[in-house]
Design an enzyme around this catalytic site. Structure first.
Site, PDB file in Angstrom:
ATOM      1  N   LYS A 179       0.850  -1.197   0.000  1.00 46.67           N
ATOM      2  CA  LYS A 179       0.000   0.000   0.000  1.00 46.67           C
ATOM      3  C   LYS A 179       0.884   1.246   0.000  1.00 46.67           C
ATOM      4  CE  LYS A 179      -1.775   3.016   2.856  1.00 46.67           C
ATOM      5  NZ  LYS A 179      -1.960   4.185   1.989  1.00 46.67           N
ATOM      6  N   GLY A 232       6.677   4.498   8.444  1.00 44.56           N
ATOM      7  CA  GLY A 232       5.753   5.609   8.660  1.00 44.56           C
ATOM      8  C   GLY A 232       5.990   6.224  10.023  1.00 44.56           C
ATOM      9  N   GLY A 237       2.636   3.367  13.620  1.00 38.61           N
ATOM     10  CA  GLY A 237       3.341   2.137  14.009  1.00 38.61           C
ATOM     11  C   GLY A 237       2.676   1.450  15.190  1.00 38.61           C
ATOM     12  N   GLU A 254       9.522   0.671  10.659  1.00 39.28           N
ATOM     13  CA  GLU A 254      10.560   1.697  10.498  1.00 39.28           C
ATOM     14  C   GLU A 254       9.867   3.013  10.733  1.00 39.28           C
ATOM     15  OE1 GLU A 254      13.613   1.097   9.975  1.00 39.28           O
ATOM     16  OE2 GLU A 254      13.698  -0.889   9.072  1.00 39.28           O
ATOM     17  N   CYS A 288      13.493  10.391   7.383  1.00 41.00           N
ATOM     18  CA  CYS A 288      13.326   9.960   8.773  1.00 41.00           C
ATOM     19  C   CYS A 288      14.614  10.017   9.576  1.00 41.00           C
ATOM     20  CB  CYS A 288      12.717   8.570   8.822  1.00 41.00           C
ATOM     21  SG  CYS A 288      13.589   7.442   7.766  1.00 41.00           S
ATOM     22  N   GLU A 387       9.384  14.951  16.053  1.00 45.45           N
ATOM     23  CA  GLU A 387       9.794  14.906  14.662  1.00 45.45           C
ATOM     24  C   GLU A 387       8.988  15.926  13.866  1.00 45.45           C
ATOM     25  OE1 GLU A 387       8.748  11.392  12.293  1.00 45.45           O
ATOM     26  OE2 GLU A 387      10.854  11.421  11.730  1.00 45.45           O
TER      27      GLU A 387
HETATM   28  P1  NAP Z   1       2.140   7.929   8.297  1.00 44.92           P
HETATM   29  O1  NAP Z   1       1.011   8.825   8.476  1.00 44.92           O
HETATM   30  O2  NAP Z   1       2.562   7.066   9.398  1.00 44.92           O
HETATM   31  O3  NAP Z   1       1.826   7.082   6.979  1.00 44.92           O
HETATM   32  C1  NAP Z   1       2.647   6.038   6.555  1.00 44.92           C
HETATM   33  C2  NAP Z   1       1.795   5.049   5.813  1.00 44.92           C
HETATM   34  O4  NAP Z   1       0.876   4.475   6.741  1.00 44.92           O
HETATM   35  C3  NAP Z   1       0.961   5.647   4.698  1.00 44.92           C
HETATM   36  O5  NAP Z   1       0.866   4.735   3.638  1.00 44.92           O
HETATM   37  C4  NAP Z   1      -0.395   5.835   5.363  1.00 44.92           C
HETATM   38  O6  NAP Z   1      -1.475   5.859   4.466  1.00 44.92           O
HETATM   39  C5  NAP Z   1      -0.448   4.619   6.244  1.00 44.92           C
HETATM   40  N1  NAP Z   1      -1.388   4.727   7.361  1.00 44.92           N
HETATM   41  C6  NAP Z   1      -1.918   5.843   7.901  1.00 44.92           C
HETATM   42  N2  NAP Z   1      -2.761   5.533   8.900  1.00 44.92           N
HETATM   43  C7  NAP Z   1      -2.774   4.195   8.983  1.00 44.92           C
HETATM   44  C8  NAP Z   1      -3.456   3.257   9.819  1.00 44.92           C
HETATM   45  N3  NAP Z   1      -4.307   3.649  10.772  1.00 44.92           N
HETATM   46  N4  NAP Z   1      -3.223   1.937   9.645  1.00 44.92           N
HETATM   47  C9  NAP Z   1      -2.371   1.511   8.697  1.00 44.92           C
HETATM   48  N5  NAP Z   1      -1.708   2.346   7.861  1.00 44.92           N
HETATM   49  C10 NAP Z   1      -1.904   3.673   8.007  1.00 44.92           C
HETATM   50  O7  NAP Z   1       3.461   8.677   7.907  1.00 44.92           O
HETATM   51  P2  NAP Z   1       3.639   9.724   6.774  1.00 44.92           P
HETATM   52  O8  NAP Z   1       2.960  10.940   7.280  1.00 44.92           O
HETATM   53  O9  NAP Z   1       3.246   9.176   5.475  1.00 44.92           O
HETATM   54  O10 NAP Z   1       5.243   9.828   6.724  1.00 44.92           O
HETATM   55  C11 NAP Z   1       6.002  10.533   7.642  1.00 44.92           C
HETATM   56  C12 NAP Z   1       6.474   9.654   8.779  1.00 44.92           C
HETATM   57  O11 NAP Z   1       7.091   8.450   8.340  1.00 44.92           O
HETATM   58  C13 NAP Z   1       7.507  10.334   9.600  1.00 44.92           C
HETATM   59  O12 NAP Z   1       7.182  10.192  10.947  1.00 44.92           O
HETATM   60  C14 NAP Z   1       8.807   9.625   9.268  1.00 44.92           C
HETATM   61  O13 NAP Z   1       9.805   9.623  10.213  1.00 44.92           O
HETATM   62  C15 NAP Z   1       8.355   8.258   8.985  1.00 44.92           C
HETATM   63  N6  NAP Z   1       9.312   7.609   8.096  1.00 44.92           N
HETATM   64  C16 NAP Z   1      10.154   6.672   8.625  1.00 44.92           C
HETATM   65  C17 NAP Z   1      11.088   6.050   7.832  1.00 44.92           C
HETATM   66  C18 NAP Z   1      12.018   5.006   8.377  1.00 44.92           C
HETATM   67  O14 NAP Z   1      12.632   4.307   7.598  1.00 44.92           O
HETATM   68  N7  NAP Z   1      12.128   4.837   9.662  1.00 44.92           N
HETATM   69  C19 NAP Z   1      11.166   6.370   6.480  1.00 44.92           C
HETATM   70  C20 NAP Z   1      10.281   7.317   5.973  1.00 44.92           C
HETATM   71  C21 NAP Z   1       9.359   7.934   6.803  1.00 44.92           C
HETATM   72  P3  NAP Z   1      -2.046   7.256   3.911  1.00 44.92           P
HETATM   73  O15 NAP Z   1      -0.965   7.816   3.065  1.00 44.92           O
HETATM   74  O16 NAP Z   1      -3.236   6.843   3.130  1.00 44.92           O
HETATM   75  O17 NAP Z   1      -2.355   8.107   5.089  1.00 44.92           O
END
Ligand code: NAP
Ligand code: MG
Length: 497
Positions: A179, A232, A237, A254, A288, A387
């Site tokens: 996804k 994410g 998480g 992650e 991240c 963050e």
């Molecule tokens: P996010 O809101 O956590 O979204 C990540 C993914 O999860 C998206 O595909 C999102 O879908 C999905 N998602 C949202 N709510 C969900 C739920 N209730 N159940 C299952 N999946 C769900 O994060 P983001 O705003 O896209 O990205 C930023 C964050 O990601 C930052 O905190 C960053 O640090 C972290 N990140 C970490 C890494 C790493 O390797 N550690 C790498 C990149 C980013 P939708 O797009 O449809 O909302």
């Protein structure tokens, strides 16, 4: 405007409901494309396809060499479409064309190739030492695929994250449902096309577009899914882990970070300045592992900061598709509001803003934020603890190396960090004292396919990349072969005297 379909069981399909969602170019706010908005029903179909494909053995029991050959064809496809993919990545995620052509597309090729090769080279039989007591036995471990993996990725590195998820899972013989993030689903769909053209069988890879609350939650809950992997935020998480717990799925997470980049007094200042800026402002800070807390020794502080500010002013904010631009927009209006909320929080807590803090005056459209630097930051402030995921740097002065380590570790996150010093033995000691999954010494952001990547503390569970990333998609099965079984007879006698 291009209309995309999603990839389920080897077919390109719309959502059953016919619902779609729009992909916005963050650099000009125009609609770039439309993709299906899947419902639970669509996800269930994809899960069923992956389950059937896995159970059929068409992929899971394929010879390692064949798996590798098919995956190498995906690599050829990625190479052939590199420029196209880079452009699409930039258009839909806001990544500068410089970054997508120099980092995203080439690394997607390299990292996919790494796992394609590992698919063949990885020894799936691992011998254990001979066991002589109570019976003489020959023992070994067989690495088997976990099964069906639900994979959820973010919007910051859409293509590379799709590769980091799909490639190791395939290499180890799993079937997947990916996804993509709702803001950035396009390059994952292009990757699915390349996978289809490479001849990977139907159902082995499925890409389902739709919201996290629907598609993501179903993947984390569906009993036919054996493993869920998310990149994410920490908030999502926790939710994924909670949902996965109902059927005790394997989980790889992650998550977020608030990494410390530590500049020791004996650092080569010019190099450390560039490393500090690259470590923070690459991709407008939406990385991240960004070193968003900059810890500077007071002995070099004034000289270092003068240079840092002068160099930061050279960052060229602009439309991501112009090759001269070195920093593009953030991904969305919502993300910009979040970043601006943090800038306000920094000011409220009396950190001192030295550059940026606003939208660039000359950019009328697009979600731009100027490179922003706060000094006089205390590690307890919100801008040092949370963050931001935007172009905001928090600078903290320190007196001793011990104090710097303490500040670095005073965080709920533990993803990465940096140390700048000419005294390498000491820098390595500092690196070891920092509780994070990656530490760069005299470098930043350099991620390599062979090195594990992942977090300590609330930055996650498990590792991606390298043999470590491969192993996360395997089960370790122990097989015991009795060679002189009668020697153990006294154990059986406990029951059968
Ligand atoms: P996010 O809101 O956590 O979204 C990540 C993914 O999860 C998206 O595909 C999102 O879908 C999905 N998602 C949202 N709510 C969900 C739920 N209730 N159940 C299952 N999946 C769900 O994060 P983001 O705003 O896209 O990205 C930023 C964050 O990601 C930052 O905190 C960053 O640090 C972290 N990140 C970490 C890494 C790493 O390797 N550690 C790498 C990149 C980013 P939708 O797009 O449809 O909302
Ligand atoms: Mg989100």
């Amino acid at each position: 405007m291009k209309k995309y379909q999603m990839f389920v069981n080897g077919k390109w399909v719309d959502a059953k409901s016919g619902k779609t969602m729009k992909v916005i170019n963050p650099g000009n706010e125009e609609v770039a494309a439309e993709v299906p908005a899947a419902d639970v029903e669509d996800v269930r179909e994809a899960v069923k396809a992956a389950r059937n494909a896995f159970d059929s053995g068409i992929w899971s029991r394929l010879e390692q060499k064949k798996r590798s050959e098919l995956m190498l064809r995906v690599v050829d496809g990625l190479i052939a479409k590199q420029n196209e993919l880079a452009e699409l990545e930039s258009l839909s995620s806001g990544a500068t064309l410089r970054k997508s052509t120099m980092i995203d597309a080439p690394l997607a090729v390299e990292h996919f190739r790494h796992f394609a090769e590992l698919a063949y080279k990885k020894d799936l039989y691992e011998p254990l030492p001979w066991i002589n007591f109570p019976s003489v036995s020959w023992n070994f471990v067989v690495r088997e695929p976990i099964g069906v993996a639900g994979q959820i990725i973010p919007w910051n590195f859409p293509l590379l994250m799709a590769v980091w998820k799909i490639a190791p899972a395939l290499a180890a013989g799993n079937c997947v449902i990916l996804k993509p993030a709702s803001y950035t689903p396009l390059t994952a769909l292009e990757l699915a096309k390349i996978i289809e053209e490479a001849g990977i069988p139907a159902g082995v890879v499925n890409v389902v577009t739709g919201s996290g609350g629907i598609v993501g939650e179903e993947l984390a809950s569906n009993p036919m899914v054996d493993k869920v992997a998310l990149t994410g935020s920490t908030v999502v998480g926790r939710r994924v882990m909670e949902l996965a717990s109902k059927t005790v799925k394997k989980v790889t997470l992650e998550l977020g970070g608030k990494s410390a980049n530590i500049i020791l007094a004996d650092a080569i200042i010019d190099e450390a300045v560039d490393g500090a800026l690259f470590g923070t402002f690459l991709h407008a800070g939406q990385v991240c592992e960004s070193g968003t807390r900059l810890l500077v020794d007071e002995k070099i502080y004034d000289k270092f900061m003068d240079k840092l500010i002068a160099r930061a002013k050279g960052i060229k904010v602009g439309y991501q598709m112009d090759y001269e631009t070195t920093m593009g927009p953030v991904v969305s209006a919502t993300q910009r509001e979040t970043v601006e909320g943090y800038i306000k929080a920094g000011l409220d807590e009396k950190a001192k803003l030295v550059i940026g803090g606003k939208r660039p005056a000359d950019m009328k459209k697009g979600f731009f934020v100027e490179p922003t630097i706060f000094v006089d930051v205390k590690n307890s402030m919100k801008i040092a603890q949370e963050e931001i995921f935007g172009p905001v740097l928090a600078v903290i002065k320190f007196k001793t190396v011990e104090e710097a380590i303490k500040i670095a570790n005073d965080s709920m996150y533990g993803l990465a960090g940096g140390v700048w010093s000419t005294d390498l033995p000491r820098a390595i000691e500092v690196a070891k004292a920092i509780r994070t999954g990656t530490v760069w010494i005299n470098d930043y952001h350099l991620i390599n396919a062979i090195a594990p990547f992942g977090g300590y503390k609330q930055s996650g569970i498990g590792r991606e990349l390298g043999a470590y990333g491969f192993d996360e998609y395997t089960q370790a099965k122990h097989i015991h072969v009795a060679v002189a079984p009668r020697k153990a007879k006294f154990w059986y006698d406990l029951l059968l005297d």
